[in-house]
Write a protein that holds these residues in place. Structure first.
Motif, PDB file in Angstrom:
ATOM      1  N   MET A  41       0.850  -1.176   0.000  1.00 44.88           N
ATOM      2  CA  MET A  41       0.000   0.000   0.000  1.00 44.88           C
ATOM      3  C   MET A  41       0.897   1.240   0.000  1.00 44.88           C
ATOM      4  SD  MET A  41      -3.060   1.059   2.600  1.00 44.88           S
ATOM      5  CE  MET A  41      -2.128   1.454   4.047  1.00 44.88           C
ATOM      6  N   ARG A  42       0.534   2.196  -0.864  1.00 44.90           N
ATOM      7  CA  ARG A  42       1.289   3.444  -0.962  1.00 44.90           C
ATOM      8  C   ARG A  42       0.329   4.611  -0.764  1.00 44.90           C
ATOM      9  NH1 ARG A  42       2.353   0.354  -5.234  1.00 44.90           N
ATOM     10  NH2 ARG A  42       1.114   1.677  -6.582  1.00 44.90           N
ATOM     11  N   GLU A  43       0.632   5.475   0.192  1.00 45.86           N
ATOM     12  CA  GLU A  43      -0.179   6.674   0.431  1.00 45.86           C
ATOM     13  C   GLU A  43       0.679   7.903   0.194  1.00 45.86           C
ATOM     14  OE1 GLU A  43      -2.842   8.944   3.854  1.00 45.86           O
ATOM     15  OE2 GLU A  43      -1.979   6.998   4.307  1.00 45.86           O
ATOM     16  N   HIS A  44       0.123   8.865  -0.538  1.00 48.75           N
ATOM     17  CA  HIS A  44       0.841  10.116  -0.707  1.00 48.75           C
ATOM     18  C   HIS A  44      -0.136  11.285  -0.648  1.00 48.75           C
ATOM     19  CE1 HIS A  44       0.063   8.435  -4.737  1.00 48.75           C
ATOM     20  NE2 HIS A  44      -0.165   9.657  -5.124  1.00 48.75           N
ATOM     21  N   GLU A  45       0.278  12.285   0.128  1.00 48.50           N
ATOM     22  CA  GLU A  45      -0.522  13.501   0.247  1.00 48.50           C
ATOM     23  C   GLU A  45      -0.368  14.283  -1.049  1.00 48.50           C
ATOM     24  OE1 GLU A  45      -0.047  17.402   2.835  1.00 48.50           O
ATOM     25  OE2 GLU A  45      -0.724  15.723   4.076  1.00 48.50           O
ATOM     26  N   VAL A  46      -1.508  14.674  -1.633  1.00 52.68           N
ATOM     27  CA  VAL A  46      -1.461  15.398  -2.903  1.00 52.68           C
ATOM     28  C   VAL A  46      -1.840  16.864  -2.740  1.00 52.68           C
ATOM     29  CG1 VAL A  46      -1.820  13.345  -4.326  1.00 52.68           C
ATOM     30  CG2 VAL A  46      -3.802  14.666  -3.554  1.00 52.68           C
ATOM     31  N   ALA A  47      -2.440  17.209  -1.593  1.00 52.68           N
ATOM     32  CA  ALA A  47      -2.832  18.609  -1.409  1.00 52.68           C
ATOM     33  C   ALA A  47      -3.023  18.917   0.067  1.00 52.68           C
ATOM     34  CB  ALA A  47      -4.117  18.913  -2.171  1.00 52.68           C
ATOM     35  N   ARG A  48      -2.740  20.173   0.389  1.00 54.37           N
ATOM     36  CA  ARG A  48      -2.999  20.704   1.731  1.00 54.37           C
ATOM     37  C   ARG A  48      -3.403  22.160   1.541  1.00 54.37           C
ATOM     38  NH1 ARG A  48      -1.687  19.712   7.130  1.00 54.37           N
ATOM     39  NH2 ARG A  48      -1.523  21.603   8.379  1.00 54.37           N
ATOM     40  N   PHE A  49      -4.598  22.487   2.035  1.00 55.83           N
ATOM     41  CA  PHE A  49      -5.121  23.836   1.890  1.00 55.83           C
ATOM     42  C   PHE A  49      -5.427  24.398   3.274  1.00 55.83           C
ATOM     43  CE2 PHE A  49      -6.659  21.254  -1.713  1.00 55.83           C
ATOM     44  CZ  PHE A  49      -5.964  21.855  -2.731  1.00 55.83           C
ATOM     45  N   GLU A  50      -5.067  25.652   3.506  1.00 57.88           N
ATOM     46  CA  GLU A  50      -5.344  26.326   4.768  1.00 57.88           C
ATOM     47  C   GLU A  50      -5.983  27.666   4.474  1.00 57.88           C
ATOM     48  OE1 GLU A  50      -2.176  26.334   7.678  1.00 57.88           O
ATOM     49  OE2 GLU A  50      -1.214  24.638   6.665  1.00 57.88           O
ATOM     50  N   SER A  51      -7.079  27.950   5.194  1.00 55.17           N
ATOM     51  CA  SER A  51      -7.782  29.216   4.996  1.00 55.17           C
ATOM     52  C   SER A  51      -8.687  29.486   6.194  1.00 55.17           C
ATOM     53  CB  SER A  51      -8.624  29.151   3.718  1.00 55.17           C
ATOM     54  OG  SER A  51      -9.375  30.329   3.560  1.00 55.17           O
ATOM     55  N   ALA A  52      -8.576  30.667   6.758  1.00 57.19           N
ATOM     56  CA  ALA A  52      -9.459  31.132   7.839  1.00 57.19           C
ATOM     57  C   ALA A  52      -9.575  30.125   8.988  1.00 57.19           C
ATOM     58  CB  ALA A  52     -10.834  31.468   7.280  1.00 57.19           C
ATOM     59  N   GLY A  53      -8.472  29.484   9.344  1.00 60.46           N
ATOM     60  CA  GLY A  53      -8.471  28.532  10.443  1.00 60.46           C
ATOM     61  C   GLY A  53      -8.838  27.112  10.046  1.00 60.46           C
ATOM     62  N   ASP A  54      -9.237  26.914   8.800  1.00 61.98           N
ATOM     63  CA  ASP A  54      -9.557  25.579   8.298  1.00 61.98           C
ATOM     64  C   ASP A  54      -8.319  24.955   7.667  1.00 61.98           C
ATOM     65  OD1 ASP A  54     -12.295  25.676   8.925  1.00 61.98           O
ATOM     66  OD2 ASP A  54     -12.791  26.633   7.015  1.00 61.98           O
ATOM     67  N   ARG A  67      -7.511  21.524   5.166  1.00 59.71           N
ATOM     68  CA  ARG A  67      -8.023  20.378   4.404  1.00 59.71           C
ATOM     69  C   ARG A  67      -6.843  19.701   3.744  1.00 59.71           C
ATOM     70  NH1 ARG A  67     -10.256  19.677  -1.087  1.00 59.71           N
ATOM     71  NH2 ARG A  67     -10.008  21.915  -1.438  1.00 59.71           N
ATOM     72  N   THR A  68      -6.654  18.415   4.061  1.00 58.81           N
ATOM     73  CA  THR A  68      -5.597  17.644   3.425  1.00 58.81           C
ATOM     74  C   THR A  68      -6.236  16.530   2.599  1.00 58.81           C
ATOM     75  OG1 THR A  68      -5.350  16.183   5.333  1.00 58.81           O
ATOM     76  CG2 THR A  68      -3.894  18.092   5.234  1.00 58.81           C
ATOM     77  N   VAL A  69      -5.592  16.229   1.482  1.00 58.13           N
ATOM     78  CA  VAL A  69      -6.094  15.199   0.582  1.00 58.13           C
ATOM     79  C   VAL A  69      -4.943  14.265   0.239  1.00 58.13           C
ATOM     80  CG1 VAL A  69      -7.271  14.748  -1.606  1.00 58.13           C
ATOM     81  CG2 VAL A  69      -7.696  16.896  -0.404  1.00 58.13           C
ATOM     82  N   SER A  70      -5.199  12.977   0.335  1.00 58.77           N
ATOM     83  CA  SER A  70      -4.181  12.005  -0.036  1.00 58.77           C
ATOM     84  C   SER A  70      -4.812  10.884  -0.859  1.00 58.77           C
ATOM     85  CB  SER A  70      -3.475  11.435   1.201  1.00 58.77           C
ATOM     86  OG  SER A  70      -4.394  10.817   2.061  1.00 58.77           O
ATOM     87  N   VAL A  71      -3.950  10.208  -1.606  1.00 60.12           N
ATOM     88  CA  VAL A  71      -4.376   9.076  -2.420  1.00 60.12           C
ATOM     89  C   VAL A  71      -3.617   7.848  -1.924  1.00 60.12           C
ATOM     90  CG1 VAL A  71      -4.418   8.078  -4.743  1.00 60.12           C
ATOM     91  CG2 VAL A  71      -4.854  10.534  -4.423  1.00 60.12           C
ATOM     92  N   VAL A  72      -4.357   6.771  -1.730  1.00 58.87           N
ATOM     93  CA  VAL A  72      -3.777   5.500  -1.299  1.00 58.87           C
ATOM     94  C   VAL A  72      -3.987   4.499  -2.426  1.00 58.87           C
ATOM     95  CG1 VAL A  72      -3.846   3.646   0.399  1.00 58.87           C
ATOM     96  CG2 VAL A  72      -4.329   6.001   1.107  1.00 58.87           C
ATOM     97  N   GLU A  73      -2.897   3.911  -2.870  1.00 59.52           N
ATOM     98  CA  GLU A  73      -2.963   2.871  -3.894  1.00 59.52           C
ATOM     99  C   GLU A  73      -2.662   1.544  -3.214  1.00 59.52           C
ATOM    100  OE1 GLU A  73      -0.737   3.868  -7.471  1.00 59.52           O
ATOM    101  OE2 GLU A  73      -0.751   5.953  -6.768  1.00 59.52           O
ATOM    102  N   GLY A  74      -3.679   0.694  -3.148  1.00 56.96           N
ATOM    103  CA  GLY A  74      -3.517  -0.598  -2.498  1.00 56.96           C
ATOM    104  C   GLY A  74      -2.821  -1.601  -3.391  1.00 56.96           C
ATOM    105  N   VAL A 127      -7.023  -1.410  -5.415  1.00 54.06           N
ATOM    106  CA  VAL A 127      -8.010  -0.458  -4.908  1.00 54.06           C
ATOM    107  C   VAL A 127      -7.353   0.920  -4.789  1.00 54.06           C
ATOM    108  CG1 VAL A 127      -9.434   0.172  -2.909  1.00 54.06           C
ATOM    109  CG2 VAL A 127      -9.348  -2.205  -3.682  1.00 54.06           C
ATOM    110  N   VAL A 128      -8.076   1.952  -5.224  1.00 51.86           N
ATOM    111  CA  VAL A 128      -7.610   3.332  -5.071  1.00 51.86           C
ATOM    112  C   VAL A 128      -8.527   4.005  -4.067  1.00 51.86           C
ATOM    113  CG1 VAL A 128      -7.344   5.579  -6.202  1.00 51.86           C
ATOM    114  CG2 VAL A 128      -6.611   3.493  -7.364  1.00 51.86           C
ATOM    115  N   GLU A 129      -7.922   4.624  -3.059  1.00 54.91           N
ATOM    116  CA  GLU A 129      -8.683   5.302  -2.004  1.00 54.91           C
ATOM    117  C   GLU A 129      -8.238   6.762  -1.953  1.00 54.91           C
ATOM    118  OE1 GLU A 129      -9.139   5.130   2.855  1.00 54.91           O
ATOM    119  OE2 GLU A 129      -8.271   3.421   1.804  1.00 54.91           O
ATOM    120  N   VAL A 130      -9.223   7.657  -1.920  1.00 49.77           N
ATOM    121  CA  VAL A 130      -8.948   9.074  -1.749  1.00 49.77           C
ATOM    122  C   VAL A 130      -9.399   9.441  -0.346  1.00 49.77           C
ATOM    123  CG1 VAL A 130      -9.404  11.409  -2.570  1.00 49.77           C
ATOM    124  CG2 VAL A 130      -9.290   9.519  -4.207  1.00 49.77           C
ATOM    125  N   ARG A 131      -8.517  10.063   0.411  1.00 49.43           N
ATOM    126  CA  ARG A 131      -8.806  10.464   1.788  1.00 49.43           C
ATOM    127  C   ARG A 131      -8.758  11.976   1.906  1.00 49.43           C
ATOM    128  NH1 ARG A 131      -4.966   6.219   5.148  1.00 49.43           N
ATOM    129  NH2 ARG A 131      -6.049   4.321   4.432  1.00 49.43           N
TER     130      ARG A 131
END
Length: 116
Positions: free
Chosen positions: A1-14, A16-23, A27-31
């Motif tokens: 299994m390989r997971e890599h973060e593809v995005a990180r966004f910060e705004s007004a205290g929020d 949001r991180t997004v990663s893709v896991v390739e099993g 199976v492809v999982e987006v988190r």
């Protein structure tokens, strides 16, 4: 299994991180993990996780749908700040790409909608 973060966004205290896991099984999982004031408003908790899983049979349709948006890859689509995980789900719904949705949070527990 390989997971890599593809995005990180910060705004007004929020945050949001997004990663893709390739099993190893194909199976492809987006988190997506959301924290901050928006998560509190939307989910009633300071941090909430969302996951979308695509079976090996659904991956070609996923990649085709993403390509139709003008993005050369799933990672590129997700790295575009205007595309949240819910947008990917909407895209897949419109193109009949099956996926399993899972939401996880400390107050909301676990929600699951299996692929149809």
């Amino acid at each position: 299994m390989r997971e890599h973060e593809v995005a990180r966004f910060e705004s007004a205290g929020d945050v949001r991180t997004v990663s893709v896991v390739e099993g190893d099984d194909g199976v492809v999982e987006v988190r997506e993990r959301v924290s901050g004031p928006s998560a509190l408003v939307a989910y009633g908790e300071e941090e909430h996780g969302l996951r979308v899983l695509f079976s090996p049979a659904a991956v070609p349709g996923l990649l085709r749908a993403v390509g139709e948006t003008g993005h050369p890859s799933l990672a590129d689509y997700l790295a575009d700040e205007k595309n949240a995980l819910i947008d990917l789900m909407d895209l897949c719904d419109a193109r009949d790409v099956a996926y399993t949705f899972v939401g996880v949070g400390p107050a909301s527990g676990v929600q699951c909608r299996p692929a149809m």
